[in-house]
Design a protein around this motif. Structure first.
Motif, short mmCIF file in Angstrom:
data_model
loop_
_atom_site.label_atom_id
_atom_site.label_comp_id
_atom_site.label_asym_id
_atom_site.label_seq_id
_atom_site.Cartn_x
_atom_site.Cartn_y
_atom_site.Cartn_z
N THR A 82 0.83 -1.21 0.00
CA THR A 82 0.00 0.00 0.00
C THR A 82 0.86 1.26 0.00
OG1 THR A 82 -1.77 -1.15 1.16
CG2 THR A 82 -1.81 1.26 1.23
N ALA A 83 1.88 1.29 0.87
CA ALA A 83 2.73 2.47 0.98
C ALA A 83 3.49 2.73 -0.31
CB ALA A 83 3.70 2.29 2.15
N ILE A 84 4.12 1.69 -0.86
CA ILE A 84 4.96 1.87 -2.04
C ILE A 84 4.12 2.23 -3.26
CG2 ILE A 84 6.53 0.68 -3.62
CD1 ILE A 84 7.53 -0.90 -1.11
N LEU A 85 3.02 1.51 -3.46
CA LEU A 85 2.18 1.78 -4.63
C LEU A 85 1.48 3.12 -4.52
CD1 LEU A 85 0.69 -1.78 -5.19
CD2 LEU A 85 2.55 -0.67 -6.45
N ALA A 87 2.77 5.82 -3.19
CA ALA A 87 3.76 6.84 -3.58
C ALA A 87 3.93 6.89 -5.09
CB ALA A 87 5.10 6.53 -2.92
N LEU A 88 3.94 5.73 -5.73
CA LEU A 88 4.12 5.70 -7.18
C LEU A 88 2.92 6.29 -7.91
CD1 LEU A 88 5.72 2.16 -7.60
CD2 LEU A 88 6.87 4.38 -7.70
N GLN A 89 1.72 6.10 -7.35
CA GLN A 89 0.53 6.70 -7.97
C GLN A 89 0.45 8.20 -7.68
OE1 GLN A 89 -3.27 4.34 -7.75
NE2 GLN A 89 -2.01 3.02 -6.45
N THR A 90 0.91 8.60 -6.51
CA THR A 90 0.89 10.01 -6.15
C THR A 90 1.83 10.82 -7.06
OG1 THR A 90 0.41 9.47 -3.83
CG2 THR A 90 1.33 11.66 -4.28
N PHE A 91 2.98 10.21 -7.38
CA PHE A 91 3.98 10.88 -8.22
C PHE A 91 4.24 10.03 -9.47
CE2 PHE A 91 5.09 11.91 -3.75
CZ PHE A 91 4.78 13.27 -3.78
N ILE A 228 -2.94 7.35 -1.52
CA ILE A 228 -3.95 6.77 -2.41
C ILE A 228 -4.19 5.33 -1.95
CG2 ILE A 228 -4.48 6.07 -4.78
CD1 ILE A 228 -2.75 8.41 -5.73
N PRO A 229 -5.43 4.95 -1.64
CA PRO A 229 -5.70 3.60 -1.11
C PRO A 229 -5.32 2.50 -2.08
CG PRO A 229 -7.60 5.05 -0.81
CD PRO A 229 -6.65 5.77 -1.70
#
Length: 395
Positions: A82-85, A87-91, A228-229
């Motif tokens: 959840t944390a890693i994905l 971040a990748l969706q946020t940026f 992002i969930p």
């Protein structure tokens, strides 16, 4: 099915822990009479919702966070993803991740998959460790760039117990405008954590590593961190994780965190002393044995010892005959015949890496159990070495 746990010498607590009796007691009402949905508007469900919020507060206290920063998940692996994905969706314009060569498969496998995605390839920087299993901060600084979306570094290694300087690493990441995640599954409850005094954005923990049930975890999301969930659905967890809450296990995790806070001193004194006695006894009585990992900067419960020229799987089978439970590495990779990726990254010789055993203790272990293991292990290793084609020529 009957499991005779009273006959077992259990030293595999980094794989999973027994559920504390107090945790079972706290959970029972929510498996029987208190079965309401915590999201329901009626009082019957609302009471269950209050129990969930009380657990959230207990968990937050243990790790120095705010209750509203706690998001319930199913496990540490889900929290990591959840944390890693997120971040990748946020940026989406940033496709670079910094992590280490010794991460748990929950992070390592995800990053490998991201690295191989057709058309969406991400660049992964794998930080190396030295012979003690520790990281070089200067190499870490140089790895960060304007393209880095997130850093993911475990707080404590699950195989060696080595502690990483995640608070300092998070501060460096913040200076570069990079999000920072730590898999703290092995650290929570064993070492003091005060997230409010750090720059850590995300932290993962798992219930079954600290005497709560399997199937419940937490993702800490620092206030103000873009998020992002991973699982969308209803409005549960303030819209941050869809799905009806696993109430009984959440309540159990809250109770386990209360117990962990109360037992922290014992973990770092009595349990540490038991580990040190086990280590010293094995290293002193078994020739060609060596400790893997930094001698001091390590969890108080973990000892990873290599016995040269024998196979770890064979050692475990012989230990099992005496009902001694330990492991040859991460439980998530125990089906592999390859030596531990952690020990390979540390440069442990092949003849030793194959014969590594991880002993991980808890507050439920006793000195009598340590004495029993110290009595049995030298004979086990000696017997196996008589069958080793490499032992005679290197003796």
């Amino acid at each position: 099915m009957q499991c005779h746990s009273d006959q077992v010498v259990y030293m595999d607590n980094n794989a999973t822990t027994r559920i504390a009796p107090e945790v079972v007691e706290a959970m029972m009402p929510f498996l029987t009479d208190c079965y309401g949905n915590p999201s329901s508007m009626h009082t019957f469900g609302g009471q269950v919702g209050q129990a969930v919020e009380q657990a959230r507060e207990s968990i937050a206290r243990l790790i120095g966070a705010r209750a509203e920063e706690i998001v319930f998940t199913s496990c540490g692996t889900e929290s990591d993803s959840t944390a890693i994905l997120s971040a990748l969706q946020t940026f989406p314009e940033k496709r670079h991740i910094v992590t280490t060569r010794v991460e748990h498969p929950a992070v390592k496998s995800l990053c490998e998959n991201l690295d191989n995605l057709t058309g969406h390839k991400h660049r992964i920087t794998w930080l190396s460790v030295d012979a003690d299993g520790t990281l070089d901060l200067e190499s870490y600084r140089q790895a960060l760039s304007d393209e880095t979306a997130i850093v993911s570094v475990m707080w404590a290694n699950n195989e060696t117990g080595v502690l990483f300087p995640v608070e300092e690493m998070a501060r460096i990441a913040k200076e570069r405008g990079v999000l920072f995640h730590t898999d703290a599954v092995q650290a929570v409850g064993k070492v003091p954590i005060n997230l409010g005094a750090t720059d850590i954005d995300f932290l993962s923990l798992s219930g079954h590593k600290l005497h709560a049930p399997k199937g419940v975890g937490v993702l800490y999301v620092a206030k103000g961190t873009p998020f992002i969930p991973f699982i969308n659905g209803g409005h549960q967890e303030h819209g941050r994780r869809g799905g009806t809450e696993n109430v009984a296990s959440i309540v159990g995790l809250g109770k386990a965190c209360e117990l962990a806070g109360a037992n922290m001193e014992e973990e770092n004194t009595r349990v540490r002393a038991l580990r040190d006695k086990l280590e010293a006894g094995l290293l002193g009585s078994v020739p060609k044995s060596l400790l893997n990992g930094h001698a001091q900067d390590r969890l108080p419960n973990t000892a990873n010892i290599s016995f040269e020229y024998v196979e770890g799987e064979a050692i475990l089978l012989h230990m099992n005959q005496h009902q001694i439970c330990a492991s040859s590495g991460s439980a998530c990779t125990s089906g592999s015949l390859e030596p531990s990726h952690v020990l390979r990254a540390m440069g442990v010789p092949f003849t030793a890496a194959h014969g590594s055993i991880r002993f991980s203790l808890s507050t439920y272990n006793s000195e009598e159990e340590i004495d029993f293991v110290l009595e049995k292990m030298p004979a086990i290793i000696a017997k196996l070495r008589t069958m080793s084609p490499f032992w005679e020529e290197n003796e």
